[in-house]
Write an enzyme that holds these catalytic residues in place. Structure first.
Site, short mmCIF file in Angstrom:
data_model
loop_
_atom_site.label_atom_id
_atom_site.label_comp_id
_atom_site.label_asym_id
_atom_site.label_seq_id
_atom_site.Cartn_x
_atom_site.Cartn_y
_atom_site.Cartn_z
N GLU A 61 37.97 30.54 38.82
CA GLU A 61 39.42 30.47 38.72
C GLU A 61 39.87 31.79 38.08
O GLU A 61 39.69 32.00 36.88
CB GLU A 61 39.86 29.28 37.87
N CYS A 89 47.88 32.88 34.67
CA CYS A 89 47.52 33.45 35.97
C CYS A 89 48.48 33.02 37.07
O CYS A 89 48.52 33.65 38.13
CB CYS A 89 46.09 33.08 36.34
#
Length: 475
Positions: A249, A283
């Protein structure tokens, strides 16, 4: 509340071999507490313990795994204020955002407790031709074995939870390396897990020296590596991971489209939140804002006014919206990117000034597509404005990125919604909200440089298991 010194957790037990890791209050810069660090010997011992625990963990009944997760939910609720304050100190996260993350930590473990009872398989007919007449098939999922987890600094509770909770739900032992900037959240999770009857070796939580940390990636006794962090580090770890399964991720520079039929008052609040919550250190934080030409001037003015109203300061103050970035070096890096963009022709609409680790909420427009602020992940309080007139061209601009995590679209047009879902090269499309939106049971992850695999409890459980087939000849 917080103690001065914290241990690491080795094979379920607190150990205090040292207190070498200094963790600072990210707002004041003062050392807030000290945490034990693991060397290569401790990490090796933890991996060996996870290997020994693999069989007893796999034998745990569903109700036993669920009981561990339910215990965690109860204890996290009891320690809610402590967890939020620790997060505020070690991450510099405004206290209201910190409380939100603790709520998500609880949600994540609660979902895992439910999913622990749903490790389903399938009965499969095999008689697809005369040669297979009389054969019956079944398959089920079994734990993959010892796992390695490396978690980041920006969501030190919930992103650790998205690795730990599904591992317990399926019966995988694990070793975890929390971020050195923010280890305390994972250590407190370890304190709570140590109160349970998990088999010895079921978990180790090890802030680590660089010496020995490669074992989290390279040791072949580990069957899965799950890493959340920067793309450069993630892909480098994958290259060194050997035969194990890898879930990554990674980063993003998420875009949101504001189409001509959007509710601007609603879009304003969501976009400002998405761009600047926890100082933009997410993010899936809003980095690129694409606004329809007919709305651009009006909405730009709204965004600037709202952004300038955001209160910076001490994250412990409940009025604070913009707290410090994780370090002064990160704030300086982003300040430099802003300066480079302006020097290349971008217009600074507001913000841009830095003091230490504090960087003002910043809006730029007309940023060249070659600028680092456009091509890279800002990971701070910066958003870029651009205008569009054609929806298809806006979708192409969203795709003009090496990243592909999530995207947001404000529109009431059903056909445009499905067109975006078809055409955007991202892991998720969020309609009438920002790409920063995430619910902890949904599949979450990206494509391109944004990673491999999906989190979200059920989907992480699938990664942490393998299919084991059974074939029965009945005739």
């Amino acid at each position: 509340m917080l103690k001065d010194i914290y241990p690491l957790y080795l094979n379920n037990r607190a150990q205090q071999p040292n207190a070498d890791l200094e963790v600072t209050d990210k707002y004041t810069g003062a050392v807030a507490f000290r945490v034990a660090q693991a060397d290569a010997g401790i990490i090796d011992e933890a991996i060996a313990g996870a290997v020994r625990a693999a069989e007893p963990m796999a034998r745990l009944a569903s109700y036993e795994r669920q009981a561990v997760l339910d215990h965690c939910v109860r204890r996290f609720r009891e320690r809610f204020d402590e967890l939020a304050y620790a997060l505020c100190v070690e991450a510099g996260k405004p206290i209201k955002d910190a409380e939100g993350e603790v709520s998500r930590l609880i949600d994540t473990f609660r979902i895992a407790a439910e999913e622990a009872m749903r490790m389903y398989g399938e009965v499969q007919p095999l008689d697809i031709s005369p040669r297979a007449k009389g054969y019956q098939g079944m398959w089920r999922r079994v734990p993959i074995g010892p796992c390695s987890f490396i978690s980041p600094f920006n969501f030190p509770l919930n992103l650790a939870a998205h690795k730990i909770a599904p591992a317990i739900a399926v019966g995988c032992p694990f070793v975890m390396k929390p971020a050195s900037h923010t280890p305390l959240g994972a250590i407190i999770i370890g304190e709570v897990l140590a109160e349970t009857d998990l088999p010895v070796g079921a978990f180790s939580i090890l802030p680590a020296h660089r010496d020995g940390a490669d074992l989290f990636t390279e040791d072949d006794r580990l069957k899965l590596l799950s890493f959340t962090g920067s793309p450069d580090v993630g892909w480098a770890l994958k290259a060194k991971s050997g035969k194990k399964k890898v879930v990554l991720e990674l980063g993003g520079n998420a875009a949101v489209i504001v189409d001509r039929d959007a509710d601007l008052d609603d879009a304003l609040e969501r976009i400002v939140f998405g761009a600047f919550y926890q100082s933009g250190q997410s993010c899936i934080g809003v980095q690129r804002i694409l606004i329809h030409d007919t709305l651009y001037d009006r909405f730009r003015g709204m965004l600037v006014a709202r952004t300038e109203s955001l209160v910076p300061g001490d994250p412990k103050d409940r009025s604070t919206v913009i707290g410090p970035m994780i370090s002064e070096s990160e704030a300086s890096r982003l300040e430099e990117w802003i300066g480079q963009a302006v020097a290349s022709g971008a217009t600074l609409l507001c913000g841009g000034r830095r003091e230490g680790a504090m960087l003002e909420a910043t809006l730029l427009e007309n940023v060249p597509r070659s600028a680092a602020a456009y091509t890279e992940e800002a990971f701070g309080p910066l958003a870029l404005l651009s205008r569009f007139s054609d929806f298809g061209a806006a979708l192409e601009e969203v795709n003009d990125s090496k990243f592909g995590l999530q995207a947001g679209i404000f529109t009431r047009d059903l056909f445009k919604m499905f067109d975006a879902w078809d055409r955007l090269d991202v892991g998720g499309v969020v309609v009438n909200d920002v790409p920063s939106y995430r619910v902890d049971n949904m599949p979450y992850g990206g494509v391109k440089d944004s990673g491999l695999g999906r989190e979200g409890i059920r989907f992480a459980m699938e990664d942490m298991t393998e299919i084991r087939n059974l074939v029965i000849r009945r005739d």
